[in-house]
Design an enzyme around this catalytic site. Sequence first.
Site, mmCIF file in Angstrom:
data_model
loop_
_atom_site.group_PDB
_atom_site.id
_atom_site.type_symbol
_atom_site.label_atom_id
_atom_site.label_comp_id
_atom_site.label_asym_id
_atom_site.label_seq_id
_atom_site.Cartn_x
_atom_site.Cartn_y
_atom_site.Cartn_z
ATOM 1 N N ASP A 1 0.602 -1.559 0.202
ATOM 2 C CA ASP A 1 0.439 0.000 -0.064
ATOM 3 C C ASP A 1 1.457 1.274 -0.559
ATOM 4 O O ASP A 1 1.768 1.018 0.715
ATOM 5 C CB ASP A 1 -1.172 -0.399 1.650
ATOM 6 C CG ASP A 1 -2.285 0.759 0.816
ATOM 7 O OD1 ASP A 1 -2.944 0.495 1.310
ATOM 8 O OD2 ASP A 1 -1.643 2.417 1.408
ATOM 9 N N ILE A 2 0.685 2.230 -0.820
ATOM 10 C CA ILE A 2 1.383 2.973 -1.004
ATOM 11 C C ILE A 2 1.233 4.496 0.327
ATOM 12 O O ILE A 2 2.235 4.934 0.548
ATOM 13 C CB ILE A 2 0.981 3.784 -2.449
ATOM 14 C CG1 ILE A 2 1.862 4.525 -3.172
ATOM 15 C CG2 ILE A 2 -0.113 4.643 -2.105
ATOM 16 C CD1 ILE A 2 1.635 5.499 -4.403
ATOM 17 N N GLN B 1 -15.349 1.763 1.285
ATOM 18 C CA GLN B 1 -13.902 1.516 0.383
ATOM 19 C C GLN B 1 -13.909 2.596 -0.776
ATOM 20 O O GLN B 1 -14.394 3.201 -1.270
ATOM 21 C CB GLN B 1 -15.261 0.413 -0.522
ATOM 22 C CG GLN B 1 -14.273 0.331 -1.730
ATOM 23 C CD GLN B 1 -14.732 -1.537 -2.891
ATOM 24 O OE1 GLN B 1 -16.604 -1.655 -2.187
ATOM 25 N NE2 GLN B 1 -14.335 -2.038 -4.119
ATOM 26 N N HIS C 1 -9.859 -5.435 -3.134
ATOM 27 C CA HIS C 1 -8.861 -5.745 -2.228
ATOM 28 C C HIS C 1 -8.551 -5.798 -1.139
ATOM 29 O O HIS C 1 -10.229 -5.963 -0.499
ATOM 30 C CB HIS C 1 -7.907 -4.284 -2.147
ATOM 31 C CG HIS C 1 -8.626 -2.759 -1.811
ATOM 32 N ND1 HIS C 1 -9.226 -2.416 -3.030
ATOM 33 C CD2 HIS C 1 -8.496 -2.075 -1.092
ATOM 34 C CE1 HIS C 1 -10.840 -0.935 -1.851
ATOM 35 N NE2 HIS C 1 -9.551 -1.275 -0.988
ATOM 36 N N PHE C 2 -8.114 -7.008 -0.738
ATOM 37 C CA PHE C 2 -7.554 -7.029 1.250
ATOM 38 C C PHE C 2 -6.670 -6.392 1.207
ATOM 39 O O PHE C 2 -5.419 -6.638 0.396
ATOM 40 C CB PHE C 2 -7.506 -8.913 1.260
ATOM 41 C CG PHE C 2 -8.998 -9.814 0.856
ATOM 42 C CD1 PHE C 2 -8.991 -9.475 -0.586
ATOM 43 C CD2 PHE C 2 -9.149 -9.989 1.293
ATOM 44 C CE1 PHE C 2 -9.809 -10.498 -0.923
ATOM 45 C CE2 PHE C 2 -10.710 -11.290 1.406
ATOM 46 C CZ PHE C 2 -11.027 -10.708 -0.113
ATOM 47 N N HIS C 3 -6.931 -5.571 2.392
ATOM 48 C CA HIS C 3 -5.343 -5.092 3.147
ATOM 49 C C HIS C 3 -4.675 -6.494 4.139
ATOM 50 O O HIS C 3 -5.995 -6.728 5.518
ATOM 51 C CB HIS C 3 -6.635 -4.088 4.337
ATOM 52 C CG HIS C 3 -6.797 -2.648 3.263
ATOM 53 N ND1 HIS C 3 -5.615 -2.065 2.941
ATOM 54 C CD2 HIS C 3 -7.870 -2.450 2.764
ATOM 55 C CE1 HIS C 3 -6.251 -0.457 1.606
ATOM 56 N NE2 HIS C 3 -8.218 -1.177 2.307
#
Length: 137
Positions: free
Chosen positions: A30-31, A94, A100-102
């Site tokens: 993740d950025i 969201q 997407h899964f964190h």
Amino acid sequence: MDDCIFCKIGKGEIPSTKLYEGGNVLSFLDINPASKGHALVIPKKHYHTLLDMPHEEMKEVMEIVQKIAAAVMTTIPGTEGFNIIQSNNEVAGQVIPHVHFHIIPRSKDDKLNFAWEQGNAEQEELEKYAKLVKDKL
Ligand code: AMP
Ligand code: ZN
């Protein structure tokens, strides 16, 4: 989908710090990480929510979620646990409308807080909602 950031990452049109790519699945960091090693796992194809995904792709994605989580646990310094967060629709937080899964590594005193206030429910109410859901399965 043309204007989807995660589709663009999947096609290599936008750079990402990749952790894994294989089959229908991609994982990258993740950025704007919540903690060090915060990773995302996505299906390469565009699906808005989990409910849009075929079962087979869901299984593939979940296998990689587990693999990345296991690797994060043993490699990111201080990691003693992790949260998996997966949000569906704007109301649930969201922001990017591509599944997407964190995977968020957790360490002692990391100050992250995903807790909610516990509610109360009568047994009758629990049974009412259980019936609604069970009848749909
Ligand atoms: P969500 O709020 O669940 O939709 O999460 C979207 C996540 O995507 C956020 O944690 C962002 O930091 C992350 N994100 C957005 N753009 C990028 C990008 N180009 N590369 C990596 N992560 C990104
Ligand atoms: Zn997409």
